[in-house]
Design a protein around this motif. Sequence first.
Motif, mmCIF file in Angstrom:
data_model
loop_
_atom_site.group_PDB
_atom_site.id
_atom_site.type_symbol
_atom_site.label_atom_id
_atom_site.label_comp_id
_atom_site.label_asym_id
_atom_site.label_seq_id
_atom_site.Cartn_x
_atom_site.Cartn_y
_atom_site.Cartn_z
ATOM 1 N N SER A 109 1.591 -6.205 5.419
ATOM 2 C CA SER A 109 0.886 -5.091 6.054
ATOM 3 C C SER A 109 1.631 -4.686 7.324
ATOM 4 C CB SER A 109 -0.585 -5.436 6.353
ATOM 5 O OG SER A 109 -0.680 -6.461 7.297
ATOM 6 N N ALA A 110 1.540 -3.428 7.650
ATOM 7 C CA ALA A 110 2.191 -2.894 8.855
ATOM 8 C C ALA A 110 1.473 -1.609 9.246
ATOM 9 C CB ALA A 110 3.665 -2.596 8.572
ATOM 10 N N GLU A 111 1.315 -1.393 10.543
ATOM 11 C CA GLU A 111 0.667 -0.163 11.005
ATOM 12 C C GLU A 111 1.396 0.401 12.211
ATOM 13 O OE1 GLU A 111 -1.689 -3.057 11.530
ATOM 14 O OE2 GLU A 111 -1.894 -3.134 9.346
ATOM 15 N N ARG A 115 -2.027 -6.452 16.545
ATOM 16 C CA ARG A 115 -2.508 -5.061 16.474
ATOM 17 C C ARG A 115 -3.012 -4.602 17.843
ATOM 18 N NH1 ARG A 115 -4.705 -6.908 10.850
ATOM 19 N NH2 ARG A 115 -3.201 -5.840 9.518
ATOM 20 N N ARG A 153 -13.913 -12.640 15.348
ATOM 21 C CA ARG A 153 -14.349 -13.416 14.177
ATOM 22 C C ARG A 153 -13.468 -14.655 13.994
ATOM 23 N NH1 ARG A 153 -14.262 -9.208 10.622
ATOM 24 N NH2 ARG A 153 -12.171 -9.755 9.939
ATOM 25 N N ARG A 171 -2.560 -11.731 13.567
ATOM 26 C CA ARG A 171 -2.451 -10.331 13.143
ATOM 27 C C ARG A 171 -3.301 -9.443 14.058
ATOM 28 N NH1 ARG A 171 -2.990 -12.446 7.797
ATOM 29 N NH2 ARG A 171 -5.139 -11.708 7.624
ATOM 30 N N ASP A 213 0.820 -1.222 0.000
ATOM 31 C CA ASP A 213 0.000 0.000 0.000
ATOM 32 C C ASP A 213 0.850 1.267 0.000
ATOM 33 O OD1 ASP A 213 -2.282 -1.552 0.117
ATOM 34 O OD2 ASP A 213 -2.322 -1.557 2.310
ATOM 35 N N ALA A 229 -11.896 -8.423 14.320
ATOM 36 C CA ALA A 229 -11.189 -9.453 13.541
ATOM 37 C C ALA A 229 -10.775 -10.611 14.462
ATOM 38 C CB ALA A 229 -9.970 -8.844 12.861
ATOM 39 N N ARG A 247 -11.662 -2.405 14.887
ATOM 40 C CA ARG A 247 -11.541 -3.355 13.758
ATOM 41 C C ARG A 247 -10.700 -4.563 14.179
ATOM 42 N NH1 ARG A 247 -9.021 -1.843 7.796
ATOM 43 N NH2 ARG A 247 -8.648 -4.007 7.125
ATOM 44 N N ALA A 248 -9.606 -4.324 14.894
ATOM 45 C CA ALA A 248 -8.735 -5.428 15.312
ATOM 46 C C ALA A 248 -9.466 -6.363 16.277
ATOM 47 C CB ALA A 248 -7.470 -4.870 15.952
ATOM 48 N N THR A 276 -2.061 4.494 14.096
ATOM 49 C CA THR A 276 -3.023 4.348 12.984
ATOM 50 C C THR A 276 -3.869 3.075 13.121
ATOM 51 O OG1 THR A 276 -1.530 3.132 11.522
ATOM 52 C CG2 THR A 276 -1.418 5.542 11.407
ATOM 53 N N ILE A 277 -3.655 2.346 14.219
ATOM 54 C CA ILE A 277 -4.426 1.100 14.380
ATOM 55 C C ILE A 277 -5.860 1.405 14.785
ATOM 56 C CG2 ILE A 277 -4.669 -0.990 15.825
ATOM 57 C CD1 ILE A 277 -1.590 -1.189 15.741
ATOM 58 N N ASP A 278 -6.788 0.779 14.049
ATOM 59 C CA ASP A 278 -8.210 0.881 14.370
ATOM 60 C C ASP A 278 -8.488 -0.270 15.333
ATOM 61 O OD1 ASP A 278 -10.957 0.510 14.389
ATOM 62 O OD2 ASP A 278 -11.215 0.959 12.253
HETATM 63 P P1 ATP Z 1 -9.325 -7.328 8.669
HETATM 64 O O1 ATP Z 1 -9.985 -8.684 8.779
HETATM 65 O O2 ATP Z 1 -9.795 -6.375 9.725
HETATM 66 O O3 ATP Z 1 -9.342 -6.749 7.264
HETATM 67 P P2 ATP Z 1 -6.687 -8.365 8.151
HETATM 68 O O4 ATP Z 1 -5.681 -8.889 9.133
HETATM 69 O O5 ATP Z 1 -7.300 -9.358 7.247
HETATM 70 O O6 ATP Z 1 -7.767 -7.552 9.005
HETATM 71 P P3 ATP Z 1 -4.721 -7.292 6.395
HETATM 72 O O7 ATP Z 1 -5.008 -8.153 5.204
HETATM 73 O O8 ATP Z 1 -3.533 -7.617 7.234
HETATM 74 O O9 ATP Z 1 -6.032 -7.188 7.312
HETATM 75 O O10 ATP Z 1 -4.590 -5.768 5.943
HETATM 76 C C1 ATP Z 1 -5.387 -5.168 4.934
HETATM 77 C C2 ATP Z 1 -5.196 -3.666 5.040
HETATM 78 O O11 ATP Z 1 -5.933 -3.151 6.149
HETATM 79 C C3 ATP Z 1 -3.748 -3.238 5.284
HETATM 80 O O12 ATP Z 1 -3.519 -2.010 4.645
HETATM 81 C C4 ATP Z 1 -3.667 -3.060 6.802
HETATM 82 O O13 ATP Z 1 -2.666 -2.138 7.187
HETATM 83 C C5 ATP Z 1 -5.077 -2.541 7.101
HETATM 84 N N1 ATP Z 1 -5.575 -2.948 8.440
HETATM 85 C C6 ATP Z 1 -6.037 -4.149 8.809
HETATM 86 N N2 ATP Z 1 -6.486 -4.142 10.078
HETATM 87 C C7 ATP Z 1 -6.275 -2.878 10.533
HETATM 88 C C8 ATP Z 1 -6.517 -2.226 11.784
HETATM 89 N N3 ATP Z 1 -7.078 -2.850 12.821
HETATM 90 N N4 ATP Z 1 -6.172 -0.924 11.889
HETATM 91 C C9 ATP Z 1 -5.633 -0.250 10.845
HETATM 92 N N5 ATP Z 1 -5.362 -0.807 9.642
HETATM 93 C C10 ATP Z 1 -5.699 -2.108 9.479
#
Ligand code: ATP
Length: 134
Positions: A81-83, A126, A99, A122, A12, A96, A92-93, A87-89
């Motif tokens: 991916s890296a945050e 986060r 789930r 992941r 990204d 996830a 959302r974490a 910037t971590i939501d």
């Molecule tokens: P989710 O199921 O919430 O999408 P994931 O682990 O499947 O999480 P990734 O595939 O690792 O997500 O990342 C997809 C994009 O979303 C990347 O750009 C990553 O930085 C961003 N991202 C994922 N989860 C978060 C979060 N909790 N906060 C901020 N950015 C996130």
Amino acid sequence: MKTMKVNIVTPDGPVCETDANMIIAVTETGEMGILPGHIAMVAPLRIGALRLKKDDSTEHIAVHGGFLEIRPDVVTVLAQSAEMASTIDIARAKKAAKRAEEALQAKEENLDFKLVELELKRAINRIDVYETRA
Ligand code: ATP
């Protein structure tokens, strides 16, 4: 105190470009502390926190696998991916993580166990990085 450049890059785009006195990374062979002037090498990374120490503060970055390339004055992280903690939501974490936990408990027939386990790792990473942010 000596410093080195740190670049963290994902598909990204760049996540962080900064300077640090010390970097602590979670590699496949264990935790590694890197100081400026380190010999050149490449190491695979685990899902974990990258800690950047600068003066009296430490920046935490959630890094999800990838590679660490060390050169004496520049360290580059290439990750899927890296945050940065800021910037971590967190909602959302947590969603996830819930789930993934529910999917692992339900043990459905077509469950890709390894994939869901990585999703859970992941999300936990986060949450940990968010909670230990400076
Ligand atoms: P989710 O199921 O919430 O999408 P994931 O682990 O499947 O999480 P990734 O595939 O690792 O997500 O990342 C997809 C994009 O979303 C990347 O750009 C990553 O930085 C961003 N991202 C994922 N989860 C978060 C979060 N909790 N906060 C901020 N950015 C996130």
